[in-house]
Design a protein around this motif. Structure first.
Motif, PDB file in Angstrom:
ATOM      1  N   ARG A   9       0.823  -1.212   0.000  1.00 30.61           N
ATOM      2  CA  ARG A   9       0.000   0.000   0.000  1.00 30.61           C
ATOM      3  C   ARG A   9       0.857   1.262   0.000  1.00 30.61           C
ATOM      4  O   ARG A   9       0.454   2.286  -0.528  1.00 30.61           O
ATOM      5  CB  ARG A   9      -0.939   0.005   1.218  1.00 30.61           C
ATOM      6  N   ARG A  10       2.087   1.157   0.569  1.00 30.90           N
ATOM      7  CA  ARG A  10       2.936   2.344   0.662  1.00 30.90           C
ATOM      8  C   ARG A  10       4.375   1.922   0.902  1.00 30.90           C
ATOM      9  O   ARG A  10       4.641   1.035   1.722  1.00 30.90           O
ATOM     10  CB  ARG A  10       2.432   3.210   1.812  1.00 30.90           C
ATOM     11  N   TYR A  11       5.287   2.536   0.153  1.00 31.63           N
ATOM     12  CA  TYR A  11       6.725   2.328   0.353  1.00 31.63           C
ATOM     13  C   TYR A  11       7.318   3.595   0.952  1.00 31.63           C
ATOM     14  O   TYR A  11       7.123   4.698   0.426  1.00 31.63           O
ATOM     15  CB  TYR A  11       7.442   2.078  -0.977  1.00 31.63           C
ATOM     16  N   LEU A  12       8.060   3.457   2.059  1.00 24.04           N
ATOM     17  CA  LEU A  12       8.863   4.547   2.604  1.00 24.04           C
ATOM     18  C   LEU A  12      10.316   4.092   2.478  1.00 24.04           C
ATOM     19  O   LEU A  12      10.793   3.282   3.278  1.00 24.04           O
ATOM     20  CB  LEU A  12       8.504   4.828   4.061  1.00 24.04           C
ATOM     21  N   SER A  13      10.986   4.590   1.431  1.00 24.55           N
ATOM     22  CA  SER A  13      12.289   4.044   1.039  1.00 24.55           C
ATOM     23  C   SER A  13      13.383   5.087   1.148  1.00 24.55           C
ATOM     24  O   SER A  13      13.226   6.223   0.692  1.00 24.55           O
ATOM     25  CB  SER A  13      12.232   3.541  -0.411  1.00 24.55           C
ATOM     26  N   THR A  14      14.501   4.685   1.735  1.00 26.02           N
ATOM     27  CA  THR A  14      15.706   5.522   1.777  1.00 26.02           C
ATOM     28  C   THR A  14      16.842   4.756   1.122  1.00 26.02           C
ATOM     29  O   THR A  14      17.121   3.608   1.496  1.00 26.02           O
ATOM     30  CB  THR A  14      16.083   5.884   3.221  1.00 26.02           C
ATOM     31  N   VAL A  15      17.484   5.389   0.137  1.00 25.55           N
ATOM     32  CA  VAL A  15      18.584   4.745  -0.585  1.00 25.55           C
ATOM     33  C   VAL A  15      19.820   5.633  -0.450  1.00 25.55           C
ATOM     34  O   VAL A  15      19.756   6.848  -0.658  1.00 25.55           O
ATOM     35  CB  VAL A  15      18.238   4.554  -2.074  1.00 25.55           C
ATOM     36  N   LYS A  44       0.025  -1.481  -7.509  1.00 25.27           N
ATOM     37  CA  LYS A  44       0.252  -0.043  -7.367  1.00 25.27           C
ATOM     38  C   LYS A  44       0.244   0.338  -5.889  1.00 25.27           C
ATOM     39  O   LYS A  44      -0.507  -0.231  -5.091  1.00 25.27           O
ATOM     40  CB  LYS A  44      -0.829   0.749  -8.126  1.00 25.27           C
ATOM     41  N   ALA A  45       1.083   1.300  -5.526  1.00 23.58           N
ATOM     42  CA  ALA A  45       1.182   1.734  -4.125  1.00 23.58           C
ATOM     43  C   ALA A  45       1.689   3.165  -4.088  1.00 23.58           C
ATOM     44  O   ALA A  45       2.187   3.697  -5.086  1.00 23.58           O
ATOM     45  CB  ALA A  45       2.135   0.812  -3.354  1.00 23.58           C
ATOM     46  N   ARG A  46       1.581   3.791  -2.948  1.00 23.05           N
ATOM     47  CA  ARG A  46       2.169   5.116  -2.756  1.00 23.05           C
ATOM     48  C   ARG A  46       3.670   4.961  -2.516  1.00 23.05           C
ATOM     49  O   ARG A  46       4.110   3.947  -1.977  1.00 23.05           O
ATOM     50  CB  ARG A  46       1.505   5.823  -1.561  1.00 23.05           C
ATOM     51  N   TRP A  47       4.453   5.981  -2.920  1.00 19.40           N
ATOM     52  CA  TRP A  47       5.903   5.910  -2.775  1.00 19.40           C
ATOM     53  C   TRP A  47       6.416   7.192  -2.137  1.00 19.40           C
ATOM     54  O   TRP A  47       6.132   8.290  -2.627  1.00 19.40           O
ATOM     55  CB  TRP A  47       6.583   5.726  -4.132  1.00 19.40           C
ATOM     56  N   ALA A  48       7.179   7.045  -1.061  1.00 20.46           N
ATOM     57  CA  ALA A  48       7.866   8.173  -0.423  1.00 20.46           C
ATOM     58  C   ALA A  48       9.348   7.845  -0.413  1.00 20.46           C
ATOM     59  O   ALA A  48       9.789   6.920   0.278  1.00 20.46           O
ATOM     60  CB  ALA A  48       7.353   8.381   0.988  1.00 20.46           C
ATOM     61  N   ILE A  49      10.128   8.583  -1.202  1.00 19.82           N
ATOM     62  CA  ILE A  49      11.537   8.231  -1.431  1.00 19.82           C
ATOM     63  C   ILE A  49      12.458   9.298  -0.844  1.00 19.82           C
ATOM     64  O   ILE A  49      12.203  10.504  -0.969  1.00 19.82           O
ATOM     65  CB  ILE A  49      11.809   8.063  -2.934  1.00 19.82           C
ATOM     66  N   GLN A  89       8.675  14.515  -2.194  1.00 22.05           N
ATOM     67  CA  GLN A  89       7.235  14.470  -1.962  1.00 22.05           C
ATOM     68  C   GLN A  89       6.704  13.056  -2.200  1.00 22.05           C
ATOM     69  O   GLN A  89       7.066  12.407  -3.170  1.00 22.05           O
ATOM     70  CB  GLN A  89       6.534  15.447  -2.925  1.00 22.05           C
ATOM     71  N   GLU A  90       5.837  12.597  -1.308  1.00 22.05           N
ATOM     72  CA  GLU A  90       5.233  11.284  -1.495  1.00 22.05           C
ATOM     73  C   GLU A  90       4.339  11.291  -2.731  1.00 22.05           C
ATOM     74  O   GLU A  90       3.596  12.234  -2.985  1.00 22.05           O
ATOM     75  CB  GLU A  90       4.410  10.905  -0.258  1.00 22.05           C
ATOM     76  N   MET A  91       4.432  10.221  -3.519  1.00 21.26           N
ATOM     77  CA  MET A  91       3.667  10.125  -4.761  1.00 21.26           C
ATOM     78  C   MET A  91       2.394   9.329  -4.570  1.00 21.26           C
ATOM     79  O   MET A  91       2.329   8.384  -3.788  1.00 21.26           O
ATOM     80  CB  MET A  91       4.516   9.441  -5.841  1.00 21.26           C
ATOM     81  N   ASP A  92       1.372   9.722  -5.352  1.00 20.84           N
ATOM     82  CA  ASP A  92       0.139   8.951  -5.406  1.00 20.84           C
ATOM     83  C   ASP A  92       0.450   7.552  -5.936  1.00 20.84           C
ATOM     84  O   ASP A  92       1.566   7.280  -6.390  1.00 20.84           O
ATOM     85  CB  ASP A  92      -0.865   9.668  -6.325  1.00 20.84           C
ATOM     86  N   ALA A 134      11.490   6.588 -10.339  1.00 22.66           N
ATOM     87  CA  ALA A 134      12.759   6.990 -10.957  1.00 22.66           C
ATOM     88  C   ALA A 134      13.594   7.810  -9.995  1.00 22.66           C
ATOM     89  O   ALA A 134      13.077   8.478  -9.093  1.00 22.66           O
ATOM     90  CB  ALA A 134      12.498   7.797 -12.233  1.00 22.66           C
ATOM     91  N   LEU A 135      14.907   7.769 -10.240  1.00 25.18           N
ATOM     92  CA  LEU A 135      15.874   8.538  -9.468  1.00 25.18           C
ATOM     93  C   LEU A 135      17.015   8.930 -10.406  1.00 25.18           C
ATOM     94  O   LEU A 135      17.512   8.099 -11.174  1.00 25.18           O
ATOM     95  CB  LEU A 135      16.408   7.673  -8.312  1.00 25.18           C
ATOM     96  N   VAL A 136      17.391  10.193 -10.382  1.00 26.12           N
ATOM     97  CA  VAL A 136      18.515  10.688 -11.195  1.00 26.12           C
ATOM     98  C   VAL A 136      19.383  11.570 -10.305  1.00 26.12           C
ATOM     99  O   VAL A 136      18.873  12.460  -9.617  1.00 26.12           O
ATOM    100  CB  VAL A 136      18.017  11.505 -12.409  1.00 26.12           C
TER     101      VAL A 136
END
Length: 852
Positions: free
Chosen positions: A19-25, A145-150, A183-186, A194-196
């Motif tokens: 339902r939601r990813y809270l990810s730190t890379v 599909k899930a919310r993403w906070a990166i 910002q957390e994504m819908d 994506a990450l750049v």
């Protein structure tokens, strides 16, 4: 008993949903490694004692499952290589309801152009179709599909920019690490994350309908970002209007990536591009490059609705994403710049798809996709171009208004969710009250397309259909509901007659009165089919070419050539038709003509016959170039500039005219010395190729240096192609030697490979190298699926029966397993090319000898 995950076609169970990813890379840019920690908020929907995530080459550390006050640690974590998953087993069933999974892991950057990889100075991600699993342990299928906070942690290097799907909400530095939170994504599918990170410079932020837009590039290329920015600003409001929905992802960042597999990628809010598909200098870019950038930018923005907001359930509907965005991009760009006539460019893509779809080894637009690897094979002309052409054909049948209303209804019904093709057909059918499901599924569910044979008796037409194959003598019994639009002229003027041909044959009586002066059976060339006319009808069309629209003249040439390939017409008959086009003034029609004649020159004739053919081409089209000249007049239209470019290609590149080469040389010398005004931009590609082909070592050295130092990606590609074109044997060898060096970026290896195979003095030697070092050639792609396909397709440039047999042997002993379709299609097409040469070469020679 084997676990299900040992099957390559394994699909994730729906007993656990993210339902939601809270990810730190955390990225180590020097060591090319990363570490991560994330909490995945879950919903456990059914009884299970295991939790399965996707992951490739990730080393999991601490893992904790939490539900309420209980905590569980997996008793084992088992990677399953075949399904690219990580199986977490627990000693008791997981409680149903809401839960979370804390995961820590480490990994390395990918060596190829997928997952997280290094493109020069820029770290970038490319996740479609299924490579998010190379950076995150995640549920890497589009329906999850899930919310993403990166959050990303990087070195505090000055000038380093970090971008992700969401806007930056905080950016802090503590010690040796800088932490950027986005910002957390819908809800999004994992392939759209994506990450750049890199030393990038962005245009000033500009808002359109409240949406901030920026375009990013390396500092030395920042001056090339304006055009792509303007294209996005023009497309975004038009797309919002078409869909009747606001843009959902907060901001639009566009980034030129120095090494990139595809043309671009529609990551929500952070669209990544191959530099040549985004960056250009309008003062020196040919119009073809400008149109291509505008089309790609619009294509990716269209995906923000069709693909991102409403997403396919599984990869078997990838075609719907790509076909819709392909068609939509041309529709929007045409509204923005009608003077560009981009639908004629669309027809060029459709023509390539018609050629591919006439093979026995083609595939339906929508086919079974069993796993992520097979999804990678779906990125081809059938998916994009045929799919787009069928959508355009359906829109033409339903009308623009009902079609758009059906799209809007589909977007509202499936907002933020997943859908399948029949959901779209149902919405279009409801909006139009037409049998869309029947029409659409007939075209997307079966391979190929029909050849319509047309015979005329006064005002009565007999239409018949059968499947068209380019291999002579092949037939099968498929039928299509064909929306035929007839355009004809009689005493009352020009008329249109619409007819849905469902049966093998039908008779149509044309309305009106008097003699039918001419009839064209694919009005506007919007139908995805070919037409064969009886002799008198064809003669009337040839005598009334000026009455046909440019798209129809193009279609007439293309269809007649297709009948030559399939053994239903002679090469001499085609050349007779081509000879009627000496006075053609439309640039797009000239491009079609030159393309067909180039095939004859390069494949069907040799020696003195080849030279005789070149002189015939020069006689046919040379006077028009002489009259027009090389210099542009003040205020000259794009149409005239592009006509000149087509004529230069015909007389200079195809016919190898000595005067054309003499005219090109001094102009290219000035261009290479820095004079951007020395040559009209639309002539650059042909002129550089001509001059390089006959060039010396000093020119080779100059082009090599320019390739390394010129910041413009279109110019870099032009010079790279030129380096493969030198026909001096020693310089041809030098061009080949570059292939295995870093001078040729990974993204460009297939283009360069094909250019080397197009070099007539170097081809045979290069083919020997390819056979001896095939594994090294394939390795240059880094395993990128699209590049692997194109490596195989490049072998289609070979010519002789011996080379065909050698190609078969090479691919049999060393198959490219990620490109099964491409191998079958390339071998079939090459077999047909060789057979056509053997069958029609004498016919062409005899025709040439009859010419005055």
């Amino acid at each position: 008993m084997a676990h299900l995950t040992e099957d390559k076609n394994f699909r994730l169970p729906r007993t656990v949903l993210p339902r939601r990813y809270l990810s730190t890379v955390t990225l180590n840019l020097d060591e090319h490694t990363f570490s991560g920690s994330q909490t995945i908020e879950l919903e456990v929907t059914g009884a299970t004692d295991e939790l399965i995530l996707h992951g490739i080459a990730l080393q999991l550390g601490k893992v904790t499952f939490r539900a309420g006050s209980s905590q569980l640690t997996p008793t084992s974590i088992q990677p399953a290589q075949q399904s690219e998953t990580l199986v977490l087993r627990f000693d008791k069933p997981l409680p149903t309801g809401t839960a979370s999974l804390d995961v820590e892991w480490t990994g390395r950057f990918t060596e190829g152009l997928r997952g997280l990889y290094l493109a020069g100075k820029v770290a970038a991600t490319q996740f479609e179709a299924a490579d998010a699993r190379r950076l995150f342990p995640c549920f890497d299928e589009p329906s999850f599909k899930a919310r993403w906070a990166i959050t990303v942690r990087i070195p505090p290097t000055p000038g380093l920019v970090a971008l992700s799907n969401g806007a930056i909400v905080s950016d802090t530095t503590e010690g040796t690490l800088r932490t950027v939170k986005f910002q957390e994504m819908d809800v999004l599918s994992s392939y759209l994350i994506a990450l750049v990170v890199g030393p990038l410079v962005g245009t000033a932020e500009e808002k359109v309908n409240g949406v901030p837009v920026r375009t990013w590039a390396l500092p030395e290329k920042a001056h090339l970002a304006r055009f792509g920015q303007d294209a996005a600003l023009a497309a975004l409001p038009r797309l919002q209007d078409y869909f009747g929905l606001p843009y959902a992802y907060g901001k639009v960042d566009q980034v030129g990536i120095p090494d990139f597999e595809a043309g671009a990628m529609e990551n929500a809010g952070l669209i990544t591009y191959r530099e040549v598909a985004l960056l250009l200098d309008p003062a020196s870019a040919p119009l073809s490059v400008q149109k291509r950038v505008a089309e790609v930018v619009t294509h990716e923005l269209a995906h923000q609705w069709f693909g991102n907001w409403v997403t396919m359930v599984w990869w078997d509907d990838l075609w719907l994403n790509e076909a819709f965005a392909t068609w939509m991009a041309f529709k929007i760009v045409d509204a923005w710049r009608p003077d560009w006539r981009v639908w004629l460019d669309f027809d060029s893509g459709k023509a390539a798809a018609l050629h591919l779809d006439a093979l026995k080894s083609t595939h339906p637009i929508r086919g079974e996709v069993r796993n992520a690897s097979e999804a990678g094979e779906s990125f081809d002309l059938i998916t994009y171009e045929k799919g787009g052409a069928v959508l355009r054909m359906i829109e033409g049948f339903l009308g623009e208004g009902p079609f758009r209303e059906g799209i809007r209804q589909y977007m509202r019904t499936h907002a933020r969710g997943n859908a399948v093709a029949d959901d779209l057909w149902g919405a279009l059918g409801a909006a139009s009250s037409q049998p869309v499901v029947e029409l659409a599924n007939a075209w997307i569910g079966q391979s190929g397309y029909p050849l319509l044979s047309v015979k005329q008796d006064g005002r009565k037409l007999t239409l018949s259909q059968r499947r068209f194959y380019t291999e002579p003598g092949v037939s099968s019994g498929e039928r299509w509901p064909v929306p035929v639009v007839l355009r004809f002229a009689d005493s009352g003027g020009v008329r249109e007659h619409r007819f849905l041909l469902r049966d093998e044959q039908a008779t149509v009586t044309l309305e009106g009165s008097g003699e039918v002066k001419w009839l064209f059976a694919n009005a506007g060339s919007t139908g995805f089919y070919r037409v064969a006319y009886d002799g008198p009808m064809l003669e009337k069309l040839a005598a009334n070419l000026s009455a046909l629209a440019p798209a129809e003249r193009i279609s007439l040439l293309a269809d007649r050539w297709a009948l030559v390939r399939s053994g239903q017409s002679s090469a001499a008959d085609f050349l007779e038709l081509a000879s009627r086009f000496g006075g053609e003034e439309d640039d797009a029609v000239l491009e079609e003509l030159v393309g067909r004649l180039s095939y004859v020159e390069s494949r069907l004739v040799d020696g003195e016959d080849q030279e005789r053919f070149r002189r015939w081409v020069e006689k046919l089209l040379g006077p028009a170039l002489t009259k027009l000249g090389w210099e542009s007049a003040a205020g000259e239209s794009d149409r005239v500039k592009l006509r000149r470019a087509a004529l230069v290609r015909a007389v200079g590149v195809l016919a190898r005219g000595g005067q054309a080469l003499a005219d090109a040389r001094p102009r290219i010398t000035k261009v290479l010395a820095g004079d951007k005004t020395a040559l009209e931009p639309n002539l650059l590609d042909s002129a550089v190729h001509m001059v390089a082909r006959a060039g010396d070592a000093a020119l080779f050295d100059t082009l090599l240096e320019k390739l390394k130092t010129d910041p413009d990606p279109a110019t870099q590609r032009r010079y790279l192609s030129a380096l493969a074109s030198f026909e001096n044997p020693a310089l041809a060898q030098r061009g080949q030697d570059l292939f295995f060096t870093e001078t040729v970026k990974m993204q460009d290896v297939t283009i360069y490979l094909g250019s080397l195979l197009g070099n007539r003095t170097g081809r045979d030697a290069w083919w020997k190298v390819i056979q001896e070092r095939w594994k090294d050639v394939v390795a240059r792609t880094g395993g990128a699926p699209m590049l692997l396909r194109r490596v195989v397709e490049a072998l289609g440039a070979l010519r002789t029966r011996q080379q065909l047999e050698e190609t078969k042997a090479l691919l049999q002993v060393h198959p490219v397993n990620e490109a099964h379709q491409a191998m079958a299609q390339t071998l079939e097409r090459l077999s047909q090319d060789v057979a056509l040469r053997e069958r029609t070469g004498a016919d062409v020679v005899a025709w040439l000898k009859r010419q005055p």
